[in-house]
Design a protein around this motif. Structure first.
Motif, PDB file in Angstrom:
ATOM      1  N   GLN A  23       1.107  -0.996  -0.056  1.00  0.00           N
ATOM      2  CA  GLN A  23      -0.098  -0.039   0.310  1.00  0.00           C
ATOM      3  C   GLN A  23       0.880   1.539   0.256  1.00  0.00           C
ATOM      4  O   GLN A  23       1.945   1.264   0.692  1.00  0.00           O
ATOM      5  N   ARG A  24       0.426   2.388  -0.669  1.00  0.00           N
ATOM      6  CA  ARG A  24       0.922   3.681  -0.374  1.00  0.00           C
ATOM      7  C   ARG A  24       1.415   3.739   0.828  1.00  0.00           C
ATOM      8  O   ARG A  24       0.176   4.291   1.633  1.00  0.00           O
ATOM      9  N   LEU A  27       0.421  10.114   2.357  1.00  0.00           N
ATOM     10  CA  LEU A  27       1.016  11.353   1.827  1.00  0.00           C
ATOM     11  C   LEU A  27       1.503  12.280   2.449  1.00  0.00           C
ATOM     12  O   LEU A  27       2.828  13.104   2.841  1.00  0.00           O
ATOM     13  N   GLU A  30       5.286  11.262   3.694  1.00  0.00           N
ATOM     14  CA  GLU A  30       5.828  11.318   2.960  1.00  0.00           C
ATOM     15  C   GLU A  30       6.214  12.722   2.521  1.00  0.00           C
ATOM     16  O   GLU A  30       8.117  13.228   2.219  1.00  0.00           O
ATOM     17  N   TYR A 111       5.995   6.830  -6.320  1.00  0.00           N
ATOM     18  CA  TYR A 111       4.895   6.397  -5.075  1.00  0.00           C
ATOM     19  C   TYR A 111       3.839   6.091  -5.528  1.00  0.00           C
ATOM     20  O   TYR A 111       3.106   5.132  -5.299  1.00  0.00           O
ATOM     21  N   TRP A 112       3.333   5.904  -6.749  1.00  0.00           N
ATOM     22  CA  TRP A 112       1.600   5.997  -7.587  1.00  0.00           C
ATOM     23  C   TRP A 112       1.806   4.949  -7.707  1.00  0.00           C
ATOM     24  O   TRP A 112       1.295   4.098  -7.619  1.00  0.00           O
ATOM     25  N   ARG A 113       3.044   4.568  -9.112  1.00  0.00           N
ATOM     26  CA  ARG A 113       2.832   3.030  -9.739  1.00  0.00           C
ATOM     27  C   ARG A 113       3.765   2.161  -9.235  1.00  0.00           C
ATOM     28  O   ARG A 113       3.657   0.550  -9.327  1.00  0.00           O
ATOM     29  N   ARG A 114       4.611   2.138  -8.308  1.00  0.00           N
ATOM     30  CA  ARG A 114       5.180   1.722  -7.714  1.00  0.00           C
ATOM     31  C   ARG A 114       5.206   1.174  -5.996  1.00  0.00           C
ATOM     32  O   ARG A 114       6.405   1.649  -5.811  1.00  0.00           O
ATOM     33  N   PRO A 115       4.285   1.182  -5.292  1.00  0.00           N
ATOM     34  CA  PRO A 115       3.985   1.853  -3.470  1.00  0.00           C
ATOM     35  C   PRO A 115       5.141   0.588  -2.806  1.00  0.00           C
ATOM     36  O   PRO A 115       5.494   0.952  -1.527  1.00  0.00           O
ATOM     37  N   PHE A 118       8.472   2.235  -3.016  1.00  0.00           N
ATOM     38  CA  PHE A 118       9.155   3.639  -3.539  1.00  0.00           C
ATOM     39  C   PHE A 118       9.899   3.997  -1.965  1.00  0.00           C
ATOM     40  O   PHE A 118      10.167   4.193  -1.356  1.00  0.00           O
TER      41      PHE A 118
END
Length: 297
Positions: A23-24, A27, A30, A111-115, A118
């Motif tokens: 999961q991300r 934000l 981060e 962050y968006w595509r490979r959380p 990240f």
């Protein structure tokens, strides 16, 4: 041990801690953290500004060390680029305008595509940049464009765009923070990370980014060869400690005819099972001649 084996061991993913889907990270945590780390690095570089005497003494040391190691002269690269005004202008723009936007876009994409990768990428950049800051403080270094024995010029001042002006002790930009080259370190990590998380053979083309960056930092007179070599060495040490995570494999998607089998997409498990020979009591019944005779009678 072959260099390829060393690279595989350094970049081999560490064992997964669980099978949970990545999961991300929040934000709200981060973004301030990254901004704080960048500002700490920026103002930390300024603290070492103005060390003129030590910076030029270290430049002489680096210059002599490179000649002792039989490294090619940086001026040869600059002379080659100066044969074409189009090429030297492109290299100047690449040095001035790609370095920082590239790392910002890289972090946003991760962050968006490979959380799942990240946080690993953020920690690698943090340790790489922190180690570079320590060296900037301990080893101020005048770049080749300011070191007369190199015979090099600042191509940005001549052909544009210019990045630096005359060195001043109270300026925000520390022009003596040449060792190591974060241009090279960041570019090399971007390429490595995108190769690790990418798919397909074309992902290896990301290696062009650090290759062009090395030509740019040397050809423009901003860095020595050793600046890039030291950055690459620090990155290798950081990657040996902070290996990329091994994420759990995705579950196979249903096809509407049952669970996808290992024989390939579109082949349902129940279809595969239907083609297999029967076993057990059913098999004995089907192959018993007396049973067939009774059924026919």
């Amino acid at each position: 041990m072959p260099s390829t084996d060393v690279l595989k061991r350094v970049l081999a993913p560490r064992p997964a801690e669980g099978a949970r889907r990545p999961q991300r990270p929040p934000l709200v945590r981060e973004l301030p953290l990254i901004v704080f780390l960048y500002l700490a690095y920026k103002f930390g570089r300024r603290a070492a500004n103005g060390q003129f005497g030590e910076a030029f003494a270290n430049a002489d040391l680096v210059w002599r060390a490179e000649r002792a190691l039989w490294l090619p002269g940086e001026k040869a690269v600059q002379d080659l680029l100066l044969h074409s005004e189009v090429v030297i202008r492109f290299i100047n723009v690449y040095y001035a305008m790609v370095h920082f936007p590239a790392i910002v876009l890289f972090l946003i994409w991760m962050y968006w595509r490979r959380p799942g990768h990240f946080v690993w990428a953020r920690w690698v950049l943090t340790w790489l940049t922190g180690a570079a800051l320590v060296l900037h403080l301990l080893f101020p270094l005048a770049p080749p464009r300011l070191f007369r024995p190199s015979g090099m010029m600042d191509t940005g001042v001549v052909y544009g765009p210019a990045v630096y002006g005359k060195p001043e002790a109270d300026s925000m930009a520390n022009q003596f923070a040449a060792m190591p080259s974060l241009h090279v370190g960041w570019a090399l990590f971007i390429a490595i990370a995108l190769i690790v998380v990418g798919r397909g053979r074309l992902r290896w083309l990301w290696l062009l980014h650090p290759l062009i960056t090395v030509v740019a930092v040397v050809g423009t007179g901003h860095h020595y060869w050793l600046d890039g070599l030291v950055a690459g060495t620090i990155l290798a040490v950081v990657l040996a400690v902070l290996r990329p995570p091994r994420l759990p494999a995705r579950a196979p998607a249903p096809t509407g005819r049952g669970t996808v089998s290992a024989d390939g997409p579109g082949v349902a498990a129940r279809d595969v099972g239907a083609d297999r020979a029967p076993s057990g009591a059913g098999a004995e019944r089907n192959h018993d001649p007396s049973a067939l005779a009774r059924r026919d009678g």
